[in-house]
Design a protein around this motif. Structure first.
Motif, PDB file in Angstrom:
ATOM      1  N   SER A  43       0.829  -1.204   0.000  1.00  0.00           N
ATOM      2  CA  SER A  43       0.000   0.000   0.000  1.00  0.00           C
ATOM      3  C   SER A  43       0.869   1.263   0.000  1.00  0.00           C
ATOM      4  O   SER A  43       0.591   2.222  -0.728  1.00  0.00           O
ATOM      5  CB  SER A  43      -0.921  -0.016   1.224  1.00  0.00           C
ATOM      6  N   ARG A  74     -11.172  -8.433  -7.462  1.00  0.00           N
ATOM      7  CA  ARG A  74     -11.801  -7.550  -6.485  1.00  0.00           C
ATOM      8  C   ARG A  74     -12.432  -8.402  -5.394  1.00  0.00           C
ATOM      9  O   ARG A  74     -12.821  -9.538  -5.625  1.00  0.00           O
ATOM     10  CB  ARG A  74     -12.832  -6.652  -7.145  1.00  0.00           C
ATOM     11  N   GLU A 161      -4.536   1.545 -10.394  1.00  0.00           N
ATOM     12  CA  GLU A 161      -5.690   2.047  -9.622  1.00  0.00           C
ATOM     13  C   GLU A 161      -6.454   0.890  -8.988  1.00  0.00           C
ATOM     14  O   GLU A 161      -6.828   0.938  -7.820  1.00  0.00           O
ATOM     15  CB  GLU A 161      -6.624   2.869 -10.520  1.00  0.00           C
ATOM     16  N   ARG A 162      -6.708  -0.155  -9.761  1.00  0.00           N
ATOM     17  CA  ARG A 162      -7.433  -1.315  -9.227  1.00  0.00           C
ATOM     18  C   ARG A 162      -6.603  -2.044  -8.171  1.00  0.00           C
ATOM     19  O   ARG A 162      -7.145  -2.515  -7.181  1.00  0.00           O
ATOM     20  CB  ARG A 162      -7.845  -2.262 -10.358  1.00  0.00           C
ATOM     21  N   ARG A 164      -4.503  -0.608  -6.177  1.00  0.00           N
ATOM     22  CA  ARG A 164      -4.595   0.225  -4.961  1.00  0.00           C
ATOM     23  C   ARG A 164      -5.863  -0.108  -4.173  1.00  0.00           C
ATOM     24  O   ARG A 164      -5.825  -0.275  -2.954  1.00  0.00           O
ATOM     25  CB  ARG A 164      -4.587   1.709  -5.323  1.00  0.00           C
ATOM     26  N   SER A 165      -6.982  -0.200  -4.875  1.00  0.00           N
ATOM     27  CA  SER A 165      -8.249  -0.518  -4.213  1.00  0.00           C
ATOM     28  C   SER A 165      -8.217  -1.913  -3.605  1.00  0.00           C
ATOM     29  O   SER A 165      -8.640  -2.116  -2.457  1.00  0.00           O
ATOM     30  CB  SER A 165      -9.411  -0.439  -5.212  1.00  0.00           C
TER      31      SER A 165
END
Length: 181
Positions: A43, A74, A161-162, A164-165
């Motif tokens: 992170s 996800r 970005e994905r 990171r999530s």
């Protein structure tokens, strides 16, 4: 009806008292504290990365994850990654995390990142993959198709970005898991 209920209580209560208390169902061999530390490191790495194409900030690609079906990287509500479920059975959540880690490892090794390799990210993902121990039937989606040179920056941005999530949720899972054990 009441006498039958009392009889059942009289017969079942002693048996229930002999049962051991419910204990958490940890995934065998998973080092939760090490996973917590590595997910937090991932992170931080993602937080300090500078995009090579700043103009892409805020750009989102629509619908691409849905094409991957159940292997999508996800964590969903149905993956049982909430604290109360993690305390009793962490297997489903760890399977989903493992799927996501494998997906991002594949994408970071693909030609999408050929011009901007991410060796630190790949190293942390490799370490995490070695630590998450859970019975697992691989659900690896096929590697991404070769990307045109013009599309690579957009795909890199979208992937990071994905990731990171995904890492934010994964970090919460491992933080809770490490504190509960």
């Amino acid at each position: 009806m009441a006498p039958l209920r009392r009889l059942l209580l009289v017969l079942c209560l002693p048996a229930m008292l002999l049962l051991p208390p419910a204990v958490p169902f940890p995934a065998p061999g998973t080092d939760w504290a090490a996973c917590r530390d590595l997910s937090q490191r991932l992170s931080r790495l993602l937080g300090t990365m500078k995009e090579s194409h700043g103009v892409l900030d805020g750009v989102r690609l629509g619908g691409e994850e849905d094409s991957e079906g159940d292997c999508a990287p996800r964590i969903r509500c149905s993956d049982a990654c909430d604290p109360s479920t993690l305390d009793t059975n962490s297997t489903n959540c760890l399977r989903r995390i493992l799927q996501g880690l494998q997906h991002y490892q594949t994408v970071l090794s693909s030609d999408i990142f050929a011009t901007h390799p991410q060796p630190e990210l790949k190293a942390v993902l490799d370490e995490l993959l070695g630590l998450v121990q859970v019975p697992f039937r691989s659900c690896r989606p096929p590697p991404p198709p070769p990307a045109d040179l013009w599309a690579r920056p957009l795909l890199q941005h979208s992937t990071l970005e994905r990731l990171r999530s995904f890492t934010a949720v994964m970090s919460r899972v491992f933080t809770h898991g490490a504190s509960a054990r």
